[in-house]
Design an enzyme around this catalytic site. Sequence first.
Site, short mmCIF file in Angstrom:
data_model
loop_
_atom_site.label_atom_id
_atom_site.label_comp_id
_atom_site.label_asym_id
_atom_site.label_seq_id
_atom_site.Cartn_x
_atom_site.Cartn_y
_atom_site.Cartn_z
CE LYS A 67 -1.81 -1.51 6.48
NZ LYS A 67 -3.21 -1.09 6.47
CG ASP A 121 -9.51 4.47 1.21
OD1 ASP A 121 -9.98 4.80 0.10
OD2 ASP A 121 -8.42 3.89 1.33
CB ALA A 163 1.76 -0.67 5.30
N GLY A 185 0.84 -1.20 0.00
CA GLY A 185 0.00 0.00 0.00
C GLY A 185 0.86 1.24 0.00
#
EC number: 2.7.11.22
Length: 326
Positions: free
Chosen positions: A37, A131, A20, A17
Amino acid sequence: MTGSSSQFQQLEKLGEGTYATVYKGRNRATGALVALKEISLDSEEGTPSTAIREISLMKELDHENIVTLYDVIHTENKLTLVFEYMDKDLKKYMEVHGQQSALDLKVVKSFMFQLLKGIMFCHDNRVLHRDLKPQNLLINNKGELKLGDFGLARAFGIPFNTFSNEVVTLWYRAPDVLLGSRAYTTSIDIWSAGCIFAEMCTGKPLFPGTANEDQLIKIFRLMGTPNERTWPGISQYTNYKNNWQIFVPQDLRLIVPNLDSMGLNLLQSLLQMRPESRITARQALQHPWFHEITMPNAVPQHLSDPYQQQQQQQQHPHQPIIDQQY
């Protein structure tokens, strides 16, 4: 809450991402699968604010439709968040199990119900997700759907906050945000849920815009071009233009032909252009379309017309928790 990285064996990479990298992992002691993560820390800048925000929110949000944060491992150059493992995200699930990515309506109903339960829990706890998109909704092999990736979420306890409007992947972004609203409410997550609902039914994104302006035009083409009469106060938005092409609202039955009239009524309630007209997550969960889940033994109900929204909105006005400031 802080464990040691040696507790977990890192398996394959699941994705990357903005801030991460996510790996599949295994708890060495229990053998349980987890999602790791990993966030690299810049020694000068310290822990990214997005990560701190995500951690503080995830610790508070304990719900069956929100991914569980088990542990936080903080080392000098790395922060690792240990989440429960989920098999795939909704986008991947649709590609694998859908008919050209479109899901069976029974599955759509189950996933929408779970999505709205997760959203309602967030909103009840004064958190906006901000989101929501298929890539951030995670599915396990039991058919459970959970909200993940709270990197952009923000608690909204303080009224009149002016948020940055750089949120939500473009395709799922509410028209008020696209128009430049910087003080928005729970209604932005509701718009995203409506977009996801339609996409699960058809296998295609409802509004696949390429840039902010194009995104607005794609919404207007389908929902109609708004004006001061249909959306009082719209001309006050920063990105408002009075020379947009005039589009008339399209019949959603033609866009989502496999959805019954009750489902279309719910979709229309989620996709109201004006933020204050959108149904709340709590109201949506009480919608007759979900009665086979909420009231399995009840007599089926029928709505007279999926497009008569005005009467419904007068009965159930959307009550934003933050006052709208334009």
